[in-house]
Scaffold this active site. Structure first.
Site, PDB file in Angstrom:
ATOM      1  N   ASP A  22    -129.065  69.515 -20.894  1.00  0.00           N
ATOM      2  CA  ASP A  22    -129.661  70.716 -20.286  1.00  0.00           C
ATOM      3  C   ASP A  22    -130.730  71.288 -21.192  1.00  0.00           C
ATOM      4  O   ASP A  22    -130.480  71.561 -22.366  1.00  0.00           O
ATOM      5  CB  ASP A  22    -128.568  71.773 -20.067  1.00  0.00           C
ATOM      6  CG  ASP A  22    -127.775  71.513 -18.805  1.00  0.00           C
ATOM      7  OD1 ASP A  22    -128.373  70.987 -17.839  1.00  0.00           O
ATOM      8  OD2 ASP A  22    -126.580  71.825 -18.780  1.00  0.00           O
ATOM      9  N   GLY A  57    -128.767  78.558 -16.200  1.00  0.00           N
ATOM     10  CA  GLY A  57    -128.963  79.378 -17.396  1.00  0.00           C
ATOM     11  C   GLY A  57    -127.792  79.303 -18.359  1.00  0.00           C
ATOM     12  O   GLY A  57    -127.994  79.276 -19.568  1.00  0.00           O
ATOM     13  N   ASP A 102    -123.933  70.793  -9.757  1.00  0.00           N
ATOM     14  CA  ASP A 102    -123.903  71.224 -11.157  1.00  0.00           C
ATOM     15  C   ASP A 102    -123.629  72.719 -11.225  1.00  0.00           C
ATOM     16  O   ASP A 102    -124.377  73.510 -10.657  1.00  0.00           O
ATOM     17  CB  ASP A 102    -125.274  70.892 -11.769  1.00  0.00           C
ATOM     18  CG  ASP A 102    -125.417  71.333 -13.203  1.00  0.00           C
ATOM     19  OD1 ASP A 102    -124.421  71.739 -13.818  1.00  0.00           O
ATOM     20  OD2 ASP A 102    -126.554  71.259 -13.707  1.00  0.00           O
TER      21      ASP A 102
HETATM   22  C1  DX5 Z   1    -126.170  75.630 -15.794  1.00  0.00           C
HETATM   23  C2  DX5 Z   1    -126.330  74.258 -16.381  1.00  0.00           C
HETATM   24  C3  DX5 Z   1    -125.121  73.438 -16.184  1.00  0.00           C
HETATM   25  C4  DX5 Z   1    -124.020  73.839 -17.075  1.00  0.00           C
HETATM   26  C5  DX5 Z   1    -122.747  73.545 -16.362  1.00  0.00           C
HETATM   27  O1  DX5 Z   1    -127.276  76.378 -16.093  1.00  0.00           O
HETATM   28  O2  DX5 Z   1    -127.359  73.618 -15.732  1.00  0.00           O
HETATM   29  O3  DX5 Z   1    -125.358  72.057 -16.318  1.00  0.00           O
HETATM   30  O4  DX5 Z   1    -124.068  73.176 -18.302  1.00  0.00           O
HETATM   31  O5  DX5 Z   1    -121.737  74.168 -17.055  1.00  0.00           O
HETATM   32  P1  DX5 Z   1    -120.298  74.392 -16.418  1.00  0.00           P
HETATM   33  O6  DX5 Z   1    -119.767  73.069 -16.059  1.00  0.00           O
HETATM   34  O7  DX5 Z   1    -119.551  75.062 -17.530  1.00  0.00           O
HETATM   35  O8  DX5 Z   1    -120.503  75.290 -15.234  1.00  0.00           O
END
Ligand code: DX5
Length: 217
Positions: A35, A145, A174
């Site tokens: 990310d 975020g 996601d």
């Molecule tokens: C959110 C990110 C995600 C995040 C997911 O902004 O794009 O990829 O890392 O995290 P979890 O699985 O904890 O929701």
């Protein structure tokens, strides 16, 4: 229906321990999402392409750019960061690119799959005319975020509609993914499941991935 892929995600990882964690999950992971945030498109900032230099893994990468107007040079900085890594796809946000078609085309020109991501409030209609230009559609199930947020179930209707339109497309979800929400997303039509907290906060990361896979297969 395309192949199921379980995609652990890292967001500003601890570089002292991350390679050990990656070794542990490598045999069970289809892709590793990295990310990337710019503090402009989203209210958070991560290390940029230089972080790839610290990573040591055989898991192919899924680079998720939560970045306003990623330029060709900027995209190239990820492609060139570490020749030891394999990049499967680079995903950019519909909301962040003024010429999304051009950006997707540039990614593909580098023999990397191109993904288009849409935020929870962005309707599928907005990207219907560019679906043929993308290899992956990432349907965000949280506002991008931060990790650790609650799953936005309403976003799943987009996966259902997209699966009907594109039976062979990679549809990724996601945000807030755990074994319960992943099962809902799979039913809706998603085949790629990204998770950060559920996997990296687990005592046994390999077991968490296996449980996630069992929930969607
Ligand atoms: C959110 C990110 C995600 C995040 C997911 O902004 O794009 O990829 O890392 O995290 P979890 O699985 O904890 O929701």
């Amino acid at each position: 229906m395309p192949k199921i892929k379980i995609v652990p995600a890292i967001l500003s990882p601890n570089f002292k321990t991350i390679n050990k964690d990656l070794k542990e999950i490598e045999p069970y992971s289809d892709l590793l999402q990295v990310d990337i945030m710019d503090n402009i498109f989203v209210p958070n900032k991560t290390p940029q392409a230089e972080q790839l230099k610290s990573l040591d893994t055989k898991i192919p990468l899924d680079i998720h750019l939560m970045v306003k107007e990623p330029s060709h040079n900027y995209i190239m900085s990820f492609i060139n960061a570490n020749p030891e890594l394999k990049i499967n796809n680079i995903t950019v946000h519909y909301e962040a690119c003024s010429n999304i078609e051009k950006t997707l085309k540039f990614i593909k020109k580098n023999n990397i799959k191109a993904g288009v991501a849409i935020n929870p409030k962005t309707p599928l209609e907005k990207i219907k005319n560019i679906l043929d230009k993308a290899d992956i559609v990432l349907i965000m199930t949280v506002e991008p975020g931060f990790s650790g947020q609650g799953f936005i179930k309403e976003a799943l209707s987009k996966a259902t509609e997209l699966r009907r339109l594109k039976p062979d497309m990679d549809i990724e979800v996601d945000g807030g993914i755990n074994d319960d929400t992943a099962a809902l997303a799979a039913k809706a039509g998603a085949n790629m499941f990204v998770a950060n907290s559920y996997i990296f906060k687990a005592k046994d990361k390999a077991k968490a991935i296996k449980k996630l896979r069992a929930a969607v297969e």
